[in-house]
Design a protein around this motif. Structure first.
Motif, PDB file in Angstrom:
ATOM      1  N   ASP A 194      -6.132  25.216 -20.253  1.00 49.71           N
ATOM      2  CA  ASP A 194      -5.482  26.177 -21.242  1.00 49.71           C
ATOM      3  C   ASP A 194      -6.758  26.528 -22.385  1.00 49.71           C
ATOM      4  N   LEU A 195      -7.809  25.656 -22.496  1.00 48.63           N
ATOM      5  CA  LEU A 195      -8.797  26.068 -23.490  1.00 48.63           C
ATOM      6  C   LEU A 195      -9.530  27.091 -22.771  1.00 48.63           C
ATOM      7  N   LEU A 250     -17.308  19.908 -27.536  1.00 52.39           N
ATOM      8  CA  LEU A 250     -15.946  20.811 -28.003  1.00 52.39           C
ATOM      9  C   LEU A 250     -16.261  21.641 -28.951  1.00 52.39           C
ATOM     10  N   THR A 292     -10.379  27.403 -31.208  1.00 49.12           N
ATOM     11  CA  THR A 292      -8.797  27.598 -31.134  1.00 49.12           C
ATOM     12  C   THR A 292      -8.295  26.231 -31.954  1.00 49.12           C
ATOM     13  N   MET A 346      -6.522  24.282 -30.760  1.00 48.74           N
ATOM     14  CA  MET A 346      -6.413  23.286 -29.503  1.00 48.74           C
ATOM     15  C   MET A 346      -7.553  22.268 -29.679  1.00 48.74           C
ATOM     16  N   VAL A 347      -8.853  22.609 -30.108  1.00 47.97           N
ATOM     17  CA  VAL A 347      -9.872  21.943 -30.071  1.00 47.97           C
ATOM     18  C   VAL A 347      -9.612  20.809 -30.895  1.00 47.97           C
TER      19      VAL A 347
END
Lengths: 414, 211
Positions: free
Chosen positions: A174-175, A201, A208, A210-211
């Motif tokens: 997803d990333l 990362l 994002t 998400m990270v």
């Protein structure tokens, strides 16, 4: 010169006396759990062709294996992992064997750690493999069996850490990290190097939220509420689904109280690339590594020519043994023993009576000494429960060693 | 809370670590007293500390007799143990480097066999393997700078801080290998069974480092 005849090599050990008895007791209890859950015991060879243990690995060179060369020059290795041996076994079966199959094993395996690490090279593992079924019920069953094994062995203070192998994969997907970066992340995770994971990362060409979530996950574990909290933070539908499955698994385990031992663990560093779904490890205080490791591995059997899903676990009997000795000590297992002493005249009657007691499950030791005094002092030193002195005819003196008391009985009263 | 045991690499790292911890209110009077004690308990009784040779810290943590270890990255890589590396503490910064006399640069790039003296055979071997260069590693236990000077080796692989020792001996950094600093490592099982305690501690340290 070193007297090799009186030494043992690094990484192996003898089990004697109470330790051997305790180990055997643990093994029997575990085997009984396997049996009553309908797992069929299998035994595979102690050594096999090297390929069994290296198939599908990145390199043929595996320094952690104990290598052998046959007289024909074929490369072989001592069993390092029962799962692979069982996968090979399933690979050689006829294709129409009824599924699922349940295998249980208790076996010694061999691995070469680096020198002088104080770790066993030969260790005993017990475990199960449930092959040919891909359901959450199967996952739950395997976790349940592992928990029951530990409980039967006498452990209660342990926690089952559950994670999902797919979860990380989905999040990384997803990333939209590029392949090289993904490999770096996985490699750092394999090395348990969180510092490097964070660095990769943070340096990745993506920004994002998400990270941030991923970095938080690196040191995250908790009860079922945590699962819900994380699910809310994650946009990836696939990752959400993986979490939902974990929730369902939790519900299945609620049925018999095993859920109380569960902890959901997202610390990425426990993920190996081996597991394709649910994975779990069991830990207890005072033991520096996992007592039990297991999970779903749906791609391993494919390497052996059978595309079958599978789930299983392996339990380190040596660690369970170490923990029980730490907690309860060794003496607690001292079984009640009887020493049978006779005279030349009562030899036969003594043997017959002893045999009757043994058939009832009692431990009866033949005396090899003549005088009653010698025998009494021997029984005391060995911590035996009683001494039966077959004096004459049917008359037996029963000495209670702990209390120093004597009771006169007839053979028929025993 | 469950008691946490720390293994600290003796010397400056241990001092810096105790400084950081005392900033979080974790103090240990016992350690400041001049005693022959080996194991110290914090004033609140929640932590235990012991000092050990740096290269032994990963061993104690791997076996779980210490839950947390504070030690340099160089030692972690060299000892190659199964431990979680959770935090870069930011102090004790230096780098691992290949060093030698300036004229050895050609030898290093020639592709021929290089003789390397080092206290870090594993790190050196892995580095040269990765570069596809043939290296003969000679393990030394101290003053590796002597290697090239007396002709034991072509180059050395060692920690470089200021470069002063190198300079005084006519050596220069030929290749930088990796940056180093003090790290916080955790036993994999401790991180599970004492998760609450350890992750709180790690977060606190992290915050104090940022602040």
């Amino acid at each position: 010169m070193k007297q090799f005849a009186l030494h043992i090599p690094e990484g192996v050990k003898d089990y004697v006396g109470e330790e051997a008895a305790l180990k055997e007791c643990i093994e029997n209890k575990v085997k009984e759990i396997f049996r009553t859950n309908s797992y069929n015991m299998v035994e595979t060879p102690s050594f096999e062709y090297l390929d069994v243990f290296t198939l599908g690995e990145e390199t043929f060179q595996q320094p952690s294996l104990y290598h052998l060369v046959s007289r024909q020059g074929e490369l072989m290795a001592l069993k390092s992992d029962m799962t692979r041996s069982i996968a090979r076994l399933v690979g050689t079966q006829k294709v129409d064997v009824e599924m699922p199959q349940r295998f249980g094993y208790l076996s010694n395996s061999f691995r070469y750690p680096e020198r002088y690490q104080g770790k066993l090279h030969e260790f005993t593992q017990a475990g199960v493999e449930l092959i040919g079924n891909k359901s959450l019920e199967a996952d739950a069953e395997v976790i349940r069996v592992a928990v029951r094994c530990l409980q039967a062995a006498g452990l209660n203070d342990f926690r089952v850490h559950i994670g999902s192998g797919q979860f990380l994969e989905y999040i990384l997907k997803d990333l939209s990290l590029d392949e090289a970066c993904k490999m770096q992340v996985l490699k750092a995770i394999e090395k348990k190097d969180a510092v490097q994971v964070k660095e990769i990362l943070k340096g990745a060409p993506i920004t994002t939220p998400m990270v941030e979530v991923l970095i938080e996950l690196i040191q995250c574990a908790g009860q079922v509420e945590l699962l819900k909290r994380i699910k809310a933070k994650i946009p990836s539908l696939e990752a959400k689904k993986a979490l939902e499955e974990m929730e369902q698994l939790y519900q299945l385990l609620e049925a018999d109280g095993v859920n109380e031992k569960l902890i959901f663990d997202f610390s990425l560093m426990s993920y190996g690339q081996y597991y394709t779904g649910m994975m779990f490890q069991i830990f207890t205080l005072g033991i520096g590594s996992a007592l039990v490791e297991g999970g779903r591995y749906d791609t391993l059997l494919e390497r052996f020519g059978r595309n079958l899903p599978a789930v299983g676990f392996g339990m380190h009997i040596n660690l369970v043994l170490q923990h029980l000795i730490q907690v309860k000590g060794l003496h607690f297992r001292q079984a009640k023993r009887t020493l049978a002493v006779c005279t030349p005249m009562t030899y036969q009657i003594c043997q017959e009576a002893s045999e009757r007691l043994r058939k009832k499950g009692q431990i009866v030791e033949n005396s090899l000494m003549a005088s009653l005094e010698e025998n009494l002092s021997y029984a005391k030193k060995r911590g035996m429960a009683r001494l039966l002195y077959f004096k004459e005819g049917k008359q037996v003196d029963s000495y209670e060693i702990a209390t120093d008391s004597v009771e006169r009985l007839s053979v028929d009263q025993l | 809370m469950k008691q946490i045991t720390f293994a600290l690499a003796k010397g400056r790292l241990a001092e810096k670590a105790m400084e950081t911890l005392s900033g979080l209110g974790i103090t240990c009077k016992e350690m400041k007293e001049d005693t022959r004690k080996l194991l110290f308990t914090s004033d609140d009784g929640n932590y235990r500390f012991f000092l050990s040779k740096a290269s032994d810290v990963p061993t104690y943590v791997d076996h779980g007799v210490a839950d947390v270890g504070i030690v340099g990255k160089d030692t972690i890589v060299e000892e190659n143990r199964q431990v979680y590396e959770l935090l870069d503490l930011g102090f004790g910064k230096c780098k691992m480097a290949v060093a030698g006399e300036p004229e050895k640069r050609a030898c290093l790039e020639s592709g021929g066999l290089i003789r390397v003296a080092t206290k870090y055979p594993l790190i050196a071997k892995e580095y040269f393997d990765k570069k596809q260069r043939h290296a003969e590693i000679i393990k030394l236990h101290g003053s590796v700078e002597l290697g090239p000077i007396v002709g034991l080796s072509d180059v050395i692989v060692d920690i470089v801080e200021s470069g002063k020792t190198l300079k005084e001996n006519g050596l220069v950094v030929l290749e930088e290998m990796m940056p180093l600093s003090a790290r916080c490592i955790v036993n994999s099982a401790s991180f599970k069974v004492k998760h609450e305690e350890i992750s709180t501690l790690i977060r606190q340290i992290e915050r104090s480092l940022e602040g």
